[in-house]
Design an enzyme around this catalytic site. Structure first.
Site, mmCIF file in Angstrom:
data_model
loop_
_atom_site.group_PDB
_atom_site.id
_atom_site.type_symbol
_atom_site.label_atom_id
_atom_site.label_comp_id
_atom_site.label_asym_id
_atom_site.label_seq_id
_atom_site.Cartn_x
_atom_site.Cartn_y
_atom_site.Cartn_z
ATOM 1 C CG HIS A 159 -1.453 -1.019 1.532
ATOM 2 N ND1 HIS A 159 -2.981 -1.634 1.035
ATOM 3 C CD2 HIS A 159 -1.373 -2.513 2.207
ATOM 4 C CE1 HIS A 159 -3.296 -2.826 1.011
ATOM 5 N NE2 HIS A 159 -2.502 -3.110 1.767
ATOM 6 C CB SER A 286 12.980 22.037 -15.297
ATOM 7 O OG SER A 286 12.117 23.326 -15.777
ATOM 8 C CE LYS A 292 11.510 18.808 -11.200
ATOM 9 N NZ LYS A 292 10.283 19.180 -11.829
ATOM 10 C CD GLU A 299 8.632 11.640 -15.347
ATOM 11 O OE1 GLU A 299 7.584 12.053 -14.743
ATOM 12 O OE2 GLU A 299 9.185 12.054 -16.305
#
Ligand code: ARG
Length: 466
Positions: A159, A286, A292, A299
């Site tokens: 979980h 970024s 970043k 992804e």
């Protein structure tokens, strides 16, 4: 407008296809990659035709030499592909006709329907072998990173809540199990591909005396003992697209695995976890925020899995409800499998490259796994060993957790008198449970995250991936 048809099938037509129809129906833009397989099929077929006396040995040799020259031209990017000739089969046959008179006999006892089925079966065998190798590369990279972090412990999660301590290698080996099943699936698809459809003709075979076993053998459609394997029903042979679905299914499931691995890596590389550092080479920055470093490769692995599932779905929908046997719809079967292959191959390489360059932050892992609550179940097991029924032990430890929370202290900071008030089974040495080494040493069973079984898994994977 339209001129008389010069297509190979043009005999019964007074006009040729409209320009728009040519554009609409061509497949050579995507099926040209079948050329090596198509040529292998044509060489085996013409060898068989000579073997049974339907063409002469001289004609066969001329056909073979012509096909070899065409393949060389294709490999050198010197072949003039023509969309007007529809597909890879017609392009090659036409080119051969221009070189060799005997080319007019090549299509004896053959249809593009059994031809394309054969090309694709050869292609699937090749594709599965390539993907098997690529998966092996990714698995080896995972084993190496597990080896470099042998002693690192992390919390295992359910979980997405910290659950119990595990060796990091155990978590990485869970990924290996997934990839290993993928590899087995591709090997299985290759086995299913290993049946030769040539001789099925358009759908009803041929009246000519051909030797299907000869062709099957020449193309390597043989069992482990070298016996030829030929398809057993000519109608099924040209209508069947199960392999496409199985192959796309194996790719889609690999994609699901990739997306789960990617998700773990995205979490692990976030500031909140900071267990892992992904290599710069597989991250991007970024355009706005200078600080970043984004896990884009992960992804994209997660995103590509959607595309792989889409391809599978396209094929299921394409074949559903089609009457036997061949229908032109089936030409749409190739773009999704080619795309699944290309994307799967690249994903496997990206996973391998990324994993090879990743490092683990030992301090952060150690800090996360130090949480004594992770050993609450071990504490219940401690009571079980003193004869307390598990349900009662679970309840007692739960009460300790609540007490610790109420007093804003860690589970192992509770005073022993308080602990003994909760359950008399807790002895003076109850704190000995809060030792990660002990916890891991006690998980001895096969498949468990303990030191001993994980060491065994290291040996197993080393041998398997050698
Ligand atoms: N390009 C076709 C395909 O991929 C080859 C088979 C054509 N057969 C036919 N009867 N038109 O499906």
């Amino acid at each position: 407008m339209a001129k008389p048809s010069h297509a190979t099938w043009g005999g019964r037509f007074t006009t040729g296809p409209a320009e728009l129809m040519l554009q609409f129906s061509e497949s050579v833009s995507f099926d040209r990659r079948l050329a090596p397989f198509d040529i292998a099929g044509s060489k085996a077929h013409s060898a068989m035709l000579a073997h049974v006396g339907l063409i002469s040995a001289k004609e066969r040799d001329a056909i073979h030499a012509g096909l070899d020259a065409i393949l060389a031209d294709i490999a050198a990017d010197k072949f003039a592909w023509d969309t007007k000739l529809e597909d890879v089969h017609m392009n090659i046959e036409q080119a051969l006709t221009q070189r060799v008179p005997a080319a007019a006999k090549l299509h004896t006892a053959r249809s593009r329907n059994d031809q394309v089925a054969t090309d694709m079966r050869l292609w699937f065998k090749h594709a599965c072998a390539v993907l098997g190798e690529k998966l092996l590369g990714a698995e080896r990279a995972l084993l190496a990173v597990a080896g470099a972090n042998r002693d690192v412990l992390i919390p295992g999660y359910t979980h997405l809540q910290r659950a119990q301590p595990v060796l990091l290698a155990h978590h990485l080996f869970a990924w290996l199990e997934m990839l290993d099943r993928d590899q087995a699936r591709f090997a299985e698809v290759a086995e299913h591909a290993n049946w030769c459809p040539l001789g099925a003709g358009a759908l009803a075979g041929t009246t000519l005396r051909i030797d299907r076993e000869f062709t099957a053998k020449a193309l390597g459609f043989v069992d482990a003992r070298g016996r030829p394997q030929v398809t057993q029903n000519s109608m099924d042979a040209v209508a069947d697209r199960d392999l496409f679905i199985e192959f796309a299914g194996a790719c889609a499931l690999f994609g699901v695995h990739l997306s789960r691995i990617a998700e773990d890596l995205i979490l692990w590389s976030s500031a909140e976890f900071k267990f892992a550092e992904l290599p710069d080479a597989f991250c991007t920055g970024s355009s706005l925020m200078p600080q970043k470093k984004n896990p884009d490769a992960c992804e994209l692995l997660r995103g590509k899995s959607a595309r792989l599932q889409g391809n599978l779905h396209t094929l299921l929908t394409l074949t559903k409800g089609l009457p036997l046997t061949y229908n032109r719809d089936l030409q749409e079967d190739k773009p999704p499998v080619f795309d699944s292959f290309d994307q799967t191959a690249m994903c496997a390489d990206v996973l391998a490259g990324m994993v090879a360059g990743m490092t683990f932050n030992r301090d952060r892992c150690a800090a996360a796994v130090r949480d004594p609550a992770l050993l609450a179940t071990d504490l219940a097991d401690y009571l079980v060993l003193k004869g307390v029924p598990f349900r009662e032990a679970h309840h007692a430890v739960g009460a300790l957790v609540r007490l610790a929370e109420k007093n804003s202290m860690a589970l192992d900071q509770l005073p022993t008198e308080e602990v003994q008030k909760v359950h008399p089974g807790f002895g003076l040495h109850w704190l000995e449970v809060f030792d990660l080494k002990r916890s891991l040493a006690n998980r001895k069973g096969t498949g468990m995250p303990g030191t001993v079984p994980v060491t065994r898994q290291f040996r197993r994977w080393k041998k398997r991936l050698a």
